[in-house]
Design a protein around this motif. Structure first.
Motif, PDB file in Angstrom:
ATOM      1  N   GLY A   1       0.707  63.224   3.242  1.00  0.00           N
ATOM      2  CA  GLY A   1       0.147  62.535   2.093  1.00  0.00           C
ATOM      3  C   GLY A   1      -0.712  63.453   1.244  1.00  0.00           C
ATOM      4  O   GLY A   1      -0.656  63.408   0.010  1.00  0.00           O
ATOM      5  N   SER A   2      -1.507  64.293   1.898  1.00  0.00           N
ATOM      6  CA  SER A   2      -2.351  65.242   1.171  1.00  0.00           C
ATOM      7  C   SER A   2      -1.503  66.264   0.423  1.00  0.00           C
ATOM      8  O   SER A   2      -1.768  66.581  -0.741  1.00  0.00           O
ATOM      9  CB  SER A   2      -3.289  65.945   2.152  1.00  0.00           C
ATOM     10  N   ASP A   3      -0.479  66.790   1.101  1.00  0.00           N
ATOM     11  CA  ASP A   3       0.407  67.755   0.452  1.00  0.00           C
ATOM     12  C   ASP A   3       1.091  67.148  -0.766  1.00  0.00           C
ATOM     13  O   ASP A   3       1.227  67.793  -1.809  1.00  0.00           O
ATOM     14  CB  ASP A   3       1.473  68.243   1.438  1.00  0.00           C
ATOM     15  N   ALA A   4       1.543  65.904  -0.612  1.00  0.00           N
ATOM     16  CA  ALA A   4       2.265  65.255  -1.705  1.00  0.00           C
ATOM     17  C   ALA A   4       1.366  65.008  -2.910  1.00  0.00           C
ATOM     18  O   ALA A   4       1.846  64.945  -4.048  1.00  0.00           O
ATOM     19  CB  ALA A   4       2.855  63.930  -1.225  1.00  0.00           C
ATOM     20  N   GLY A   5       0.056  64.883  -2.666  1.00  0.00           N
ATOM     21  CA  GLY A   5      -0.868  64.613  -3.758  1.00  0.00           C
ATOM     22  C   GLY A   5      -1.342  65.838  -4.505  1.00  0.00           C
ATOM     23  O   GLY A   5      -2.042  65.717  -5.505  1.00  0.00           O
ATOM     24  N   GLY A   6      -0.952  67.027  -4.031  1.00  0.00           N
ATOM     25  CA  GLY A   6      -1.386  68.251  -4.682  1.00  0.00           C
ATOM     26  C   GLY A   6      -0.221  69.085  -5.160  1.00  0.00           C
ATOM     27  O   GLY A   6       0.912  68.902  -4.734  1.00  0.00           O
ATOM     28  N   GLU A   7      -0.502  70.021  -6.034  1.00  0.00           N
ATOM     29  CA  GLU A   7       0.548  70.875  -6.593  1.00  0.00           C
ATOM     30  C   GLU A   7       0.979  71.978  -5.623  1.00  0.00           C
ATOM     31  O   GLU A   7       2.106  72.422  -5.646  1.00  0.00           O
ATOM     32  CB  GLU A   7       0.059  71.521  -7.896  1.00  0.00           C
ATOM     33  N   LEU A   8       0.053  72.414  -4.759  1.00  0.00           N
ATOM     34  CA  LEU A   8       0.354  73.472  -3.790  1.00  0.00           C
ATOM     35  C   LEU A   8       1.016  74.677  -4.457  1.00  0.00           C
ATOM     36  O   LEU A   8       2.020  75.206  -3.996  1.00  0.00           O
ATOM     37  CB  LEU A   8       1.239  72.939  -2.664  1.00  0.00           C
ATOM     38  N   GLU A   9       0.459  75.087  -5.565  1.00  0.00           N
ATOM     39  CA  GLU A   9       0.917  76.284  -6.274  1.00  0.00           C
ATOM     40  C   GLU A   9       2.418  76.235  -6.587  1.00  0.00           C
ATOM     41  O   GLU A   9       3.134  77.231  -6.491  1.00  0.00           O
ATOM     42  CB  GLU A   9       0.587  77.538  -5.445  1.00  0.00           C
ATOM     43  N   GLY A  10       2.895  75.066  -6.945  1.00  0.00           N
ATOM     44  CA  GLY A  10       4.290  74.940  -7.341  1.00  0.00           C
ATOM     45  C   GLY A  10       5.270  74.903  -6.191  1.00  0.00           C
ATOM     46  O   GLY A  10       6.475  74.997  -6.410  1.00  0.00           O
ATOM     47  N   THR A  11       4.777  74.748  -4.959  1.00  0.00           N
ATOM     48  CA  THR A  11       5.675  74.766  -3.809  1.00  0.00           C
ATOM     49  C   THR A  11       6.639  73.587  -3.834  1.00  0.00           C
ATOM     50  O   THR A  11       7.816  73.737  -3.493  1.00  0.00           O
ATOM     51  CB  THR A  11       4.862  74.745  -2.500  1.00  0.00           C
ATOM     52  N   TYR A  12       6.156  72.409  -4.203  1.00  0.00           N
ATOM     53  CA  TYR A  12       6.956  71.189  -4.144  1.00  0.00           C
ATOM     54  C   TYR A  12       7.366  70.727  -5.534  1.00  0.00           C
ATOM     55  O   TYR A  12       6.545  70.698  -6.460  1.00  0.00           O
ATOM     56  CB  TYR A  12       6.184  70.056  -3.472  1.00  0.00           C
ATOM     57  N   THR A  13       8.614  70.314  -5.669  1.00  0.00           N
ATOM     58  CA  THR A  13       9.048  69.647  -6.894  1.00  0.00           C
ATOM     59  C   THR A  13       8.580  68.199  -6.868  1.00  0.00           C
ATOM     60  O   THR A  13       8.093  67.692  -5.853  1.00  0.00           O
ATOM     61  CB  THR A  13      10.577  69.681  -7.018  1.00  0.00           C
ATOM     62  N   ARG A  14       8.766  67.520  -7.986  1.00  0.00           N
ATOM     63  CA  ARG A  14       8.388  66.110  -8.055  1.00  0.00           C
ATOM     64  C   ARG A  14       9.168  65.289  -7.031  1.00  0.00           C
ATOM     65  O   ARG A  14       8.601  64.408  -6.358  1.00  0.00           O
ATOM     66  CB  ARG A  14       8.630  65.573  -9.471  1.00  0.00           C
ATOM     67  N   ASP A  15      10.464  65.539  -6.884  1.00  0.00           N
ATOM     68  CA  ASP A  15      11.273  64.795  -5.916  1.00  0.00           C
ATOM     69  C   ASP A  15      10.759  65.010  -4.490  1.00  0.00           C
ATOM     70  O   ASP A  15      10.701  64.061  -3.697  1.00  0.00           O
ATOM     71  CB  ASP A  15      12.741  65.224  -5.997  1.00  0.00           C
ATOM     72  N   THR A  16      10.417  66.251  -4.163  1.00  0.00           N
ATOM     73  CA  THR A  16       9.900  66.533  -2.819  1.00  0.00           C
ATOM     74  C   THR A  16       8.592  65.799  -2.585  1.00  0.00           C
ATOM     75  O   THR A  16       8.395  65.172  -1.535  1.00  0.00           O
ATOM     76  CB  THR A  16       9.689  68.045  -2.634  1.00  0.00           C
ATOM     77  N   ARG A  17       7.688  65.850  -3.563  1.00  0.00           N
ATOM     78  CA  ARG A  17       6.409  65.153  -3.404  1.00  0.00           C
ATOM     79  C   ARG A  17       6.608  63.655  -3.259  1.00  0.00           C
ATOM     80  O   ARG A  17       5.922  63.006  -2.465  1.00  0.00           O
ATOM     81  CB  ARG A  17       5.491  65.460  -4.597  1.00  0.00           C
ATOM     82  N   ASP A  18       7.551  63.094  -4.013  1.00  0.00           N
ATOM     83  CA  ASP A  18       7.821  61.654  -3.922  1.00  0.00           C
ATOM     84  C   ASP A  18       8.286  61.279  -2.514  1.00  0.00           C
ATOM     85  O   ASP A  18       7.840  60.275  -1.941  1.00  0.00           O
ATOM     86  CB  ASP A  18       8.866  61.237  -4.946  1.00  0.00           C
ATOM     87  N   ILE A  19       9.204  62.064  -1.967  1.00  0.00           N
ATOM     88  CA  ILE A  19       9.716  61.769  -0.626  1.00  0.00           C
ATOM     89  C   ILE A  19       8.603  61.891   0.408  1.00  0.00           C
ATOM     90  O   ILE A  19       8.438  61.023   1.275  1.00  0.00           O
ATOM     91  CB  ILE A  19      10.907  62.688  -0.279  1.00  0.00           C
ATOM     92  N   LEU A  20       7.821  62.965   0.330  1.00  0.00           N
ATOM     93  CA  LEU A  20       6.740  63.150   1.286  1.00  0.00           C
ATOM     94  C   LEU A  20       5.694  62.048   1.168  1.00  0.00           C
ATOM     95  O   LEU A  20       5.153  61.571   2.175  1.00  0.00           O
ATOM     96  CB  LEU A  20       6.082  64.517   1.083  1.00  0.00           C
ATOM     97  N   SER A  21       5.413  61.617  -0.052  1.00  0.00           N
ATOM     98  CA  SER A  21       4.430  60.553  -0.254  1.00  0.00           C
ATOM     99  C   SER A  21       4.911  59.238   0.338  1.00  0.00           C
ATOM    100  O   SER A  21       4.156  58.546   1.043  1.00  0.00           O
ATOM    101  CB  SER A  21       4.149  60.389  -1.753  1.00  0.00           C
ATOM    102  N   ARG A  22       6.164  58.869   0.062  1.00  0.00           N
ATOM    103  CA  ARG A  22       6.702  57.621   0.617  1.00  0.00           C
ATOM    104  C   ARG A  22       6.772  57.692   2.140  1.00  0.00           C
ATOM    105  O   ARG A  22       6.494  56.710   2.834  1.00  0.00           O
ATOM    106  CB  ARG A  22       8.078  57.332   0.026  1.00  0.00           C
ATOM    107  N   MET A  23       7.140  58.854   2.650  1.00  0.00           N
ATOM    108  CA  MET A  23       7.208  59.014   4.103  1.00  0.00           C
ATOM    109  C   MET A  23       5.831  58.837   4.724  1.00  0.00           C
ATOM    110  O   MET A  23       5.670  58.130   5.726  1.00  0.00           O
ATOM    111  CB  MET A  23       7.761  60.400   4.435  1.00  0.00           C
ATOM    112  N   ALA A  24       4.823  59.491   4.135  1.00  0.00           N
ATOM    113  CA  ALA A  24       3.468  59.403   4.677  1.00  0.00           C
ATOM    114  C   ALA A  24       2.954  57.972   4.652  1.00  0.00           C
ATOM    115  O   ALA A  24       2.366  57.487   5.630  1.00  0.00           O
ATOM    116  CB  ALA A  24       2.544  60.318   3.881  1.00  0.00           C
ATOM    117  N   GLN A  25       3.183  57.272   3.531  1.00  0.00           N
ATOM    118  CA  GLN A  25       2.687  55.900   3.415  1.00  0.00           C
ATOM    119  C   GLN A  25       3.304  54.996   4.466  1.00  0.00           C
ATOM    120  O   GLN A  25       2.614  54.187   5.098  1.00  0.00           O
ATOM    121  CB  GLN A  25       2.975  55.369   2.012  1.00  0.00           C
ATOM    122  N   ARG A  26       4.605  55.115   4.671  1.00  0.00           N
ATOM    123  CA  ARG A  26       5.263  54.244   5.645  1.00  0.00           C
ATOM    124  C   ARG A  26       4.924  54.653   7.071  1.00  0.00           C
ATOM    125  O   ARG A  26       4.742  53.806   7.958  1.00  0.00           O
ATOM    126  CB  ARG A  26       6.779  54.276   5.427  1.00  0.00           C
TER     127      ARG A  26
END
Length: 219
Positions: free
Chosen positions: A160-185
């Motif tokens: 959830g923390s990773d998905a909420g940050g830019e991490l120096e461009g490591t994650y695309t929007r799609d990646t952050r969305d998946i990680l965020s939904r995964m963390a929440q569930r």
């Protein structure tokens, strides 16, 4: 098992058995962590998927003691924010932002779930991981990680923390969305690995057949 994977089964199974045996002989968590990290280093930067395959061998096995040992070890690593990780190159930015082959690449060390998600969602040095294979691998790893409640809590929080940050461009929007939904569930106490994967992918996991895994009765 697919034909291309079959030659790898025997040596990887033996590696998994030897690793579990060595971990069981180590008296301290620190020594076990050092051993696991040494295995990752010995595999090399480009062979982190081999380490993921070892985790999947353990996850698919019927050796409950081995599975609990690995889950507890990863919980200790997560407490130290030191999960065994591997590097992937990332083409920074969301879709359309720096996605060309000449774009500046970034390499970042990623834990098992993050590595698989970037591999599935983004252009890296590897061919993109098919959704069916991604869903199957993540589902099995989540089942393994759920054996230690602390690991589940810490890892879900990290995602959830990773998905909420830019991490120096490591994650695309799609990646952050998946990680965020995964963390929440995953944070929901009664959620199952199947439910977490479905939530992450916005729907049911794909019905596409996947190569059968390596079922190990005793490691």
């Amino acid at each position: 098992m697919s034909a291309q994977l079959q030659p790898l089964a025997a040596p990887l199974l033996e590696t998994a058995r030897r690793l579990i045996g060595a971990l069981q002989q180590e008296p301290s968590v620190e020594m076990r962590l050092a051993l696991a990290k040494r295995v990752v280093r010995q595999l090399g930067d480009d062979a982190y998927p081999v380490f993921l395959k070892i985790l999947l061998i353990v996850a698919e096995s019927e050796d409950t003691a081995a599975k609990q040992l690995v889950a507890d070890l990863l919980a200790a690593a997560a407490r130290r924010m030191d999960l065994p990780s591997g590097p992937l190159s990332a083409w920074g930015g969301s879709s359309g932002e720096g996605a060309g082959m000449n774009a500046h690449t970034r390499r970042r060390l990623l834990g098992p779930i993050e590595y698989l998600t970037v591999w599935h969602c983004q252009q890296t040095q590897r061919p993109m991981l098919e959704e069916a294979l991604y869903a199957d691998a993540v589902r099995k790893l989540l089942a393994l990680f759920d054996l230690n409640p602390e690991l589940r809590e810490l890892y879900a929080g990290k995602l959830g923390s990773d998905a909420g940050g830019e991490l120096e461009g490591t994650y695309t929007r799609d990646t952050r969305d998946i990680l965020s939904r995964m963390a929440q569930r995953w944070r929901k106490p009664q959620s199952t690995p199947d439910e977490v994967v479905r939530a992450a992918l916005r729907g049911d996991a794909p019905d596409t057949p996947v190569p059968p895994g390596w079922i190990v009765h005793r490691l």
